[in-house]
Design an enzyme around this catalytic site. Structure first.
Site, PDB file in Angstrom:
ATOM      1  N   GLY A  99       0.822  -1.207   0.000  1.00  0.00           N
ATOM      2  CA  GLY A  99       0.000   0.000   0.000  1.00  0.00           C
ATOM      3  C   GLY A  99       0.855   1.255   0.000  1.00  0.00           C
ATOM      4  O   GLY A  99       0.518   2.257  -0.636  1.00  0.00           O
ATOM      5  N   ASP A 137      -0.086  -0.471  13.160  1.00  0.00           N
ATOM      6  CA  ASP A 137       0.388  -1.758  12.617  1.00  0.00           C
ATOM      7  C   ASP A 137       0.658  -2.789  13.710  1.00  0.00           C
ATOM      8  O   ASP A 137       0.856  -3.976  13.425  1.00  0.00           O
ATOM      9  CB  ASP A 137       1.670  -1.541  11.797  1.00  0.00           C
ATOM     10  CG  ASP A 137       1.392  -0.756  10.517  1.00  0.00           C
ATOM     11  OD1 ASP A 137       0.232  -0.705  10.085  1.00  0.00           O
ATOM     12  OD2 ASP A 137       2.348  -0.188   9.960  1.00  0.00           O
ATOM     13  N   LYS A 154      -6.526  -2.484   6.015  1.00  0.00           N
ATOM     14  CA  LYS A 154      -5.100  -2.842   5.934  1.00  0.00           C
ATOM     15  C   LYS A 154      -4.943  -4.045   4.990  1.00  0.00           C
ATOM     16  O   LYS A 154      -5.851  -4.348   4.231  1.00  0.00           O
ATOM     17  CB  LYS A 154      -4.561  -3.150   7.337  1.00  0.00           C
ATOM     18  CG  LYS A 154      -4.520  -1.920   8.237  1.00  0.00           C
ATOM     19  CD  LYS A 154      -3.563  -0.880   7.703  1.00  0.00           C
ATOM     20  CE  LYS A 154      -3.611   0.406   8.518  1.00  0.00           C
ATOM     21  NZ  LYS A 154      -2.845   1.479   7.883  1.00  0.00           N
TER      22      LYS A 154
END
Ligand code: S3P
Length: 441
Positions: A107, A328, A355
């Site tokens: 990403g 994360d 995510k």
């Protein structure tokens, strides 16, 4: 136990069996280079003029995708185990690619690259894997179109494939609708090529590696509160970058050190950028035993050696402005919470849904299989701690951080844990199993 999860062996490792560790994890490891900083070192090295030498670059699949994209844009990049050398010729040195730019699972690559390509007078097409195909691109497409780039994509630019025809950009003032360093960075990259001063307003501070790197490459950027200003037309110059260890990778062993009985782990060279250290605040609040030895010499990105040992933990509530500082790390924090006394609530983390996988769903479904008392909420999860976990067949769902969280869980599970799609771990931590093996006594 697997010794190295590298690109050549990856296909044989889709399913692995892991056993409980009853002796403890002990020893010292040096965590691999930071993923966010590694990506940016290639990007800035490519748009700067002159040579950029990068050491401790993360040779994970995501960062290799970034190298591959910039090579297709005509940048000479030499790469071996020790260093990456980028021969930048400035943005004007980037050429219209003859091939599609494939970002793989990354990403960060697609969103930041879209920002760079927006200011270049040529056409390019960006694709990624099936996970990238589900991730929202409107968040970058909207501001980049507003600046003057012609971007199209599936469902009017919502999803990949994206096509970008860059052009003369106008600076904008843009208030980020979500706290995202990727969106902020895409706009800042475009702003470096735009006419005038681009202003980005963040709802909450997010990781500032792009801002630090602009200065490192001789550029100027300023910040007032939550507003960031960058002037277009600046010339950047190649430099040397030593990438600090990734705190997001260290997080797996910080948690392992706390929850596996009789453990004592030293993690060297961990990046301590204050926009990334939410995991340390949470560990401290939950009662983790940690010691820090800061490296004074690091100015560009601070680092430290961290020692962690088995700890008695208590539940906590995590939400609000800390979320971008640990977004994360939530999968591994969820595992940590299963071993704490009391309840842990994780809230304000809607972003988990977009995510590499929907991490509310994948964390909850996989930890439930191990017997955890965990419940999904609309913006996070609620975990009742103190439950013994038992082995089961679980799946990374192709998400590196879910894979590593489950591999760490195996160390405390009674019985065998079978992990499907373990190869995803190569995205950010190819030496993960080597390190786990080295620590197992
Ligand atoms: C990243 C920003 C974060 C983070 C991702 C890396 C970056 O994503 O989750 O792993 O390098 O800028 P968002 O910007 O979507 O929050």
């Amino acid at each position: 136990m697997i010794l190295r999860l590298d690109r050549t062996k990856v296909n044989q490792l889709n399913l692995i069996t892991l056993k409980q560790n009853t002796y403890g994890l002990k020893g010292e490891i040096t965590v691999p280079g930071d993923k966010s900083i590694s990506h940016r070192s290639i990007m800035f090295g490519s748009i700067a003029k002159g040579k950029t030498r990068v050491t401790n670059f993360l040779l994970g699949d995501d960062c290799l995708s970034t190298i591959s994209c910039f090579r297709k844009l005509g940048v000479l990049i030499e790469q071996n185990e020790e260093e990456v050398v980028i021969h930048g010729k400035g943005t004007e040195g980037l050429q219209e690619p003859k091939e599609i730019l494939d970002v793989g699972n990354s990403g960060t690559t697609i969103r930041l690259l879209a920002g760079i390509l927006s200011g270049l007078h040529f056409h390019s097409t960006l694709i990624g894997d099936s996970s990238i195909g589900k991730r929202p691109m409107t968040r970058v497409v909207t501001p980049l179109r507003e600046m003057g780039a012609k971007i199209d994509g599936r469902e009017d630019g919502k999803y990949t494939p994206l096509s970008v025809r860059g052009g003369d950009l106008q600076s904008i003032t843009y208030r980020l609708p979500v706290a995202s360093a990727q969106v902020k960075s895409a706009i800042l990259f475009a702003g470096l090529n735009a006419d005038g001063v681009t202003k980005v307003i963040e709802p909450v501070a997010t990781r500032d590696h792009t801002e630090r790197m602009i200065e490192r490459f001789g550029g100027e950027i300023s910040r007032q509160g939550n507003e960031i200003y960058v002037t277009g037309g600046q010339k950047l110059t190649g430099t040397d970058i030593h990438v600090p260890g990734d705190i997001s990778s260290a997080a797996f062993f910080l948690v392992a050190g706390c929850i596996v009985p009789n453990s004592y782990i030293t993690l060297k060279n961990v990046g301590l950028n204050p926009t990334r250290t939410g995991i340390l605040e949470v560990l401290q609040n939950m009662g983790a035993t940690m010691e820090f030895q800061k490296n004074d010499a690091d100015i560009f990105e601070p680092t430290a050696t961290i020692t962690v040992s088995t700890s008695d933990l208590k539940g906590t509530t995590i939400g609000g402005n800390i979320i971008p500082k640990l977004i994360d790390e939530i999968p591994i924090i969820a595992l940590l919470a299963t071993q704490a006394d009391g309840v842990t609530i994780i809230k304000d983390a809607h972003e988990l849904k977009v995510k590499e996988t929907n991490r509310i769903d994948t964390v909850v479904s996989e930890l439930k299989k191990l017997g955890a008392d965990i419940q999904a909420t609309d913006d996070g999860m609620i975990i009742k701690g103190g439950k013994k976990l038992t082995g089961a067949k679980v799946d990374s769902h192709g998400d590196h951080r879910i894979g590593m969280m489950l591999a760490i869980a195996s160390q405390i599970c009674e019985g065998e844990l079978i992990l499907e799609n373990a190869n995803a771990i190569a995205v950010s931590y190819p030496s993960f199993f080597l390190h786990l093996n080295n620590l197992a006594v």
